[in-house]
Design a protein around this motif. Structure first.
Motif, PDB file in Angstrom:
ATOM      1  N   GLU A   6      41.579  51.668  19.318  1.00 32.75           N
ATOM      2  CA  GLU A   6      42.880  51.009  19.413  1.00 32.75           C
ATOM      3  C   GLU A   6      43.284  50.830  20.872  1.00 32.75           C
ATOM      4  O   GLU A   6      43.218  51.753  21.663  1.00 32.75           O
ATOM      5  N   LYS A   7      43.679  49.606  21.188  1.00 33.18           N
ATOM      6  CA  LYS A   7      44.171  49.329  22.541  1.00 33.18           C
ATOM      7  C   LYS A   7      45.596  48.798  22.452  1.00 33.18           C
ATOM      8  O   LYS A   7      45.972  48.196  21.455  1.00 33.18           O
ATOM      9  N   HIS A   8      46.331  49.028  23.511  1.00 30.60           N
ATOM     10  CA  HIS A   8      47.710  48.528  23.571  1.00 30.60           C
ATOM     11  C   HIS A   8      47.837  47.570  24.746  1.00 30.60           C
ATOM     12  O   HIS A   8      47.205  47.773  25.785  1.00 30.60           O
ATOM     13  N   LYS A   9      48.665  46.577  24.539  1.00 30.44           N
ATOM     14  CA  LYS A   9      48.925  45.651  25.648  1.00 30.44           C
ATOM     15  C   LYS A   9      50.108  46.173  26.442  1.00 30.44           C
ATOM     16  O   LYS A   9      51.106  46.605  25.867  1.00 30.44           O
ATOM     17  N   ILE A  10      49.954  46.126  27.759  1.00 34.50           N
ATOM     18  CA  ILE A  10      51.052  46.559  28.626  1.00 34.50           C
ATOM     19  C   ILE A  10      51.359  45.447  29.638  1.00 34.50           C
ATOM     20  O   ILE A  10      50.522  44.568  29.869  1.00 34.50           O
ATOM     21  N   ARG A  11      52.562  45.537  30.197  1.00 33.36           N
ATOM     22  CA  ARG A  11      52.943  44.583  31.242  1.00 33.36           C
ATOM     23  C   ARG A  11      53.648  45.362  32.342  1.00 33.36           C
ATOM     24  O   ARG A  11      54.398  46.285  32.063  1.00 33.36           O
ATOM     25  N   LEU A  12      53.362  44.982  33.578  1.00 31.38           N
ATOM     26  CA  LEU A  12      54.055  45.625  34.687  1.00 31.38           C
ATOM     27  C   LEU A  12      54.248  44.618  35.820  1.00 31.38           C
ATOM     28  O   LEU A  12      53.547  43.610  35.898  1.00 31.38           O
TER      29      LEU A  12
ATOM     30  N   VAL B  61      44.978  48.471  27.388  1.00 30.19           N
ATOM     31  CA  VAL B  61      44.617  49.837  27.777  1.00 30.19           C
ATOM     32  C   VAL B  61      44.502  50.742  26.555  1.00 30.19           C
ATOM     33  O   VAL B  61      45.087  50.480  25.507  1.00 30.19           O
ATOM     34  N   LEU B  62      43.749  51.816  26.721  1.00 29.99           N
ATOM     35  CA  LEU B  62      43.673  52.843  25.682  1.00 29.99           C
ATOM     36  C   LEU B  62      44.974  53.628  25.698  1.00 29.99           C
ATOM     37  O   LEU B  62      45.646  53.712  26.733  1.00 29.99           O
ATOM     38  N   VAL B  63      45.309  54.213  24.567  1.00 35.66           N
ATOM     39  CA  VAL B  63      46.545  55.002  24.473  1.00 35.66           C
ATOM     40  C   VAL B  63      46.569  56.087  25.561  1.00 35.66           C
ATOM     41  O   VAL B  63      47.589  56.332  26.191  1.00 35.66           O
ATOM     42  N   SER B  64      45.417  56.710  25.787  1.00 36.94           N
ATOM     43  CA  SER B  64      45.340  57.811  26.766  1.00 36.94           C
ATOM     44  C   SER B  64      45.580  57.350  28.206  1.00 36.94           C
ATOM     45  O   SER B  64      45.860  58.160  29.082  1.00 36.94           O
ATOM     46  N   GLN B  65      45.472  56.034  28.463  1.00 39.55           N
ATOM     47  CA  GLN B  65      45.653  55.533  29.830  1.00 39.55           C
ATOM     48  C   GLN B  65      47.100  55.167  30.147  1.00 39.55           C
ATOM     49  O   GLN B  65      47.460  54.986  31.310  1.00 39.55           O
ATOM     50  N   ILE B  66      47.933  55.055  29.111  1.00 41.98           N
ATOM     51  CA  ILE B  66      49.297  54.559  29.308  1.00 41.98           C
ATOM     52  C   ILE B  66      50.132  55.472  30.213  1.00 41.98           C
ATOM     53  O   ILE B  66      50.702  55.029  31.203  1.00 41.98           O
ATOM     54  N   GLU B  67      50.168  56.761  29.876  1.00 41.90           N
ATOM     55  CA  GLU B  67      51.040  57.671  30.645  1.00 41.90           C
ATOM     56  C   GLU B  67      50.604  57.805  32.110  1.00 41.90           C
ATOM     57  O   GLU B  67      51.432  57.658  33.008  1.00 41.90           O
TER      58      GLU B  67
ATOM     59  N   GLU C  30      42.900  50.854  40.889  1.00 40.05           N
ATOM     60  CA  GLU C  30      43.018  51.828  39.783  1.00 40.05           C
ATOM     61  C   GLU C  30      42.515  51.201  38.472  1.00 40.05           C
ATOM     62  O   GLU C  30      41.773  51.820  37.709  1.00 40.05           O
ATOM     63  N   PHE C  31      42.921  49.951  38.208  1.00 38.33           N
ATOM     64  CA  PHE C  31      42.508  49.246  36.989  1.00 38.33           C
ATOM     65  C   PHE C  31      40.987  49.098  36.942  1.00 38.33           C
ATOM     66  O   PHE C  31      40.360  49.329  35.919  1.00 38.33           O
ATOM     67  N   LYS C  32      40.413  48.699  38.085  1.00 38.27           N
ATOM     68  CA  LYS C  32      38.960  48.482  38.134  1.00 38.27           C
ATOM     69  C   LYS C  32      38.200  49.788  37.964  1.00 38.27           C
ATOM     70  O   LYS C  32      37.175  49.845  37.301  1.00 38.27           O
ATOM     71  N   LYS C  33      38.732  50.841  38.568  1.00 32.09           N
ATOM     72  CA  LYS C  33      38.098  52.162  38.483  1.00 32.09           C
ATOM     73  C   LYS C  33      38.052  52.643  37.026  1.00 32.09           C
ATOM     74  O   LYS C  33      37.096  53.270  36.596  1.00 32.09           O
ATOM     75  N   GLN C  34      39.117  52.300  36.263  1.00 33.14           N
ATOM     76  CA  GLN C  34      39.195  52.749  34.865  1.00 33.14           C
ATOM     77  C   GLN C  34      38.680  51.695  33.874  1.00 33.14           C
ATOM     78  O   GLN C  34      38.864  51.835  32.667  1.00 33.14           O
ATOM     79  N   HIS C  35      38.052  50.636  34.394  1.00 35.02           N
ATOM     80  CA  HIS C  35      37.490  49.555  33.547  1.00 35.02           C
ATOM     81  C   HIS C  35      38.535  48.961  32.607  1.00 35.02           C
ATOM     82  O   HIS C  35      38.301  48.785  31.415  1.00 35.02           O
ATOM     83  N   ILE C  36      39.699  48.667  33.154  1.00 27.06           N
ATOM     84  CA  ILE C  36      40.790  48.080  32.359  1.00 27.06           C
ATOM     85  C   ILE C  36      40.776  46.566  32.547  1.00 27.06           C
ATOM     86  O   ILE C  36      40.749  46.067  33.675  1.00 27.06           O
ATOM     87  N   ASP C  37      40.792  45.835  31.409  1.00 30.36           N
ATOM     88  CA  ASP C  37      40.866  44.366  31.472  1.00 30.36           C
ATOM     89  C   ASP C  37      42.295  43.962  31.781  1.00 30.36           C
ATOM     90  O   ASP C  37      43.227  44.438  31.124  1.00 30.36           O
ATOM     91  N   PHE C  38      42.468  43.077  32.762  1.00 27.25           N
ATOM     92  CA  PHE C  38      43.829  42.658  33.110  1.00 27.25           C
ATOM     93  C   PHE C  38      43.866  41.174  33.483  1.00 27.25           C
ATOM     94  O   PHE C  38      42.855  40.569  33.801  1.00 27.25           O
ATOM     95  N   VAL C  39      45.077  40.629  33.415  1.00 30.24           N
ATOM     96  CA  VAL C  39      45.333  39.255  33.852  1.00 30.24           C
ATOM     97  C   VAL C  39      46.506  39.330  34.814  1.00 30.24           C
ATOM     98  O   VAL C  39      47.539  39.939  34.500  1.00 30.24           O
ATOM     99  N   GLU C  40      46.347  38.738  35.997  1.00 32.43           N
ATOM    100  CA  GLU C  40      47.424  38.799  36.992  1.00 32.43           C
ATOM    101  C   GLU C  40      48.106  37.437  37.121  1.00 32.43           C
ATOM    102  O   GLU C  40      47.458  36.400  37.041  1.00 32.43           O
TER     103      GLU C  40
END
Length: 199
Positions: free
Chosen positions: A126-132, A168-174, A145-155
């Motif tokens: 399960e992945k969650h979509k986040i926005r920042l 992101v994975l649930v564990s990466q959110i916090e 940080e995103f690249k180090k954790q292999h997180i797919d992102f769109v800027e």
């Protein structure tokens, strides 16, 4: 824990002179399901029955077979295999011998089930979509940080900074949320959007 299948598989058998052909297809959106049903449309069939499951959403279609004898048994095999994000389509070419309601349930459910046993099951994480949002000078730190954790992102570059959407994975959110607050000195907060795969 949910599973999906890694790739398309098919299975074919004959039941009392009727030919049954099943396709199991991994899917992620309703739009993709519509496209698959269009792609696999076969006018030579007597019936094209199907069922799909996406998270908590399910649909099935008997395509002219007696109600409950085709789509529902196909769906039961999907759920019985603990699968989601799957479309199973079963074609039938009528061979002249009627199967009766019990025979149809066994034929459609059985063909779908045998097809699914050929598929490689993979765990659906399960992945969650986040926005920042962040300033331009902060983005390079977050991007690392995103690249180090292999997180797919769109800027998205905006006049006042960068808006980023990521899966992101649930564990990466916090940890990401804390990192963002530290970096922006509490100015920005991580926003959670809808989850991609509802459990």
């Amino acid at each position: 824990m949910s599973f999906t299948i890694s790739e398309l598989v098919s299975f074919e058998e004959e039941v009392k002179k009727s030919r049954f052909q099943a396709f199991a297809i991994p899917v992620e959106t309703e739009q993709q399901i519509k496209e698959c049903l269009e792609q696999f449309k076969d006018v030579s069939t007597t019936h094209q029955c199907w069922a799909w499951k996406l998270g908590h959403q399910v649909r099935f279609n008997d395509d002219g077979e007696p109600s409950g004898t085709a789509g529902r048994p196909i769906l039961a095999t999907i759920e019985g295999n603990q699968l989601t994000n799957v479309l199973v389509l079963v074609n039938r070419w009528f061979g002249g011998i009627k199967l009766g309601t019990g025979g149809l349930v066994r034929a459609y459910g059985g063909c779908a089930g045998k097809c699914l046993t050929l598929a490689e099951k993979i765990e659906l994480i399960e992945k969650h979509k986040i926005r920042l949002n962040c300033h331009f000078n902060e983005w390079s730190i977050l991007q690392y940080e995103f690249k180090k954790q292999h997180i797919d992102f769109v800027e998205h570059y905006l006049p006042e900074g960068v808006m980023v959407e990521a899966s992101v994975l649930v564990s990466q959110i916090e940890p990401l949320s804390i990192k963002l607050q530290d970096l922006t000195r509490g100015r920005e907060k991580l926003k959670r959007l809808e989850s991609e795969h509802d459990e």
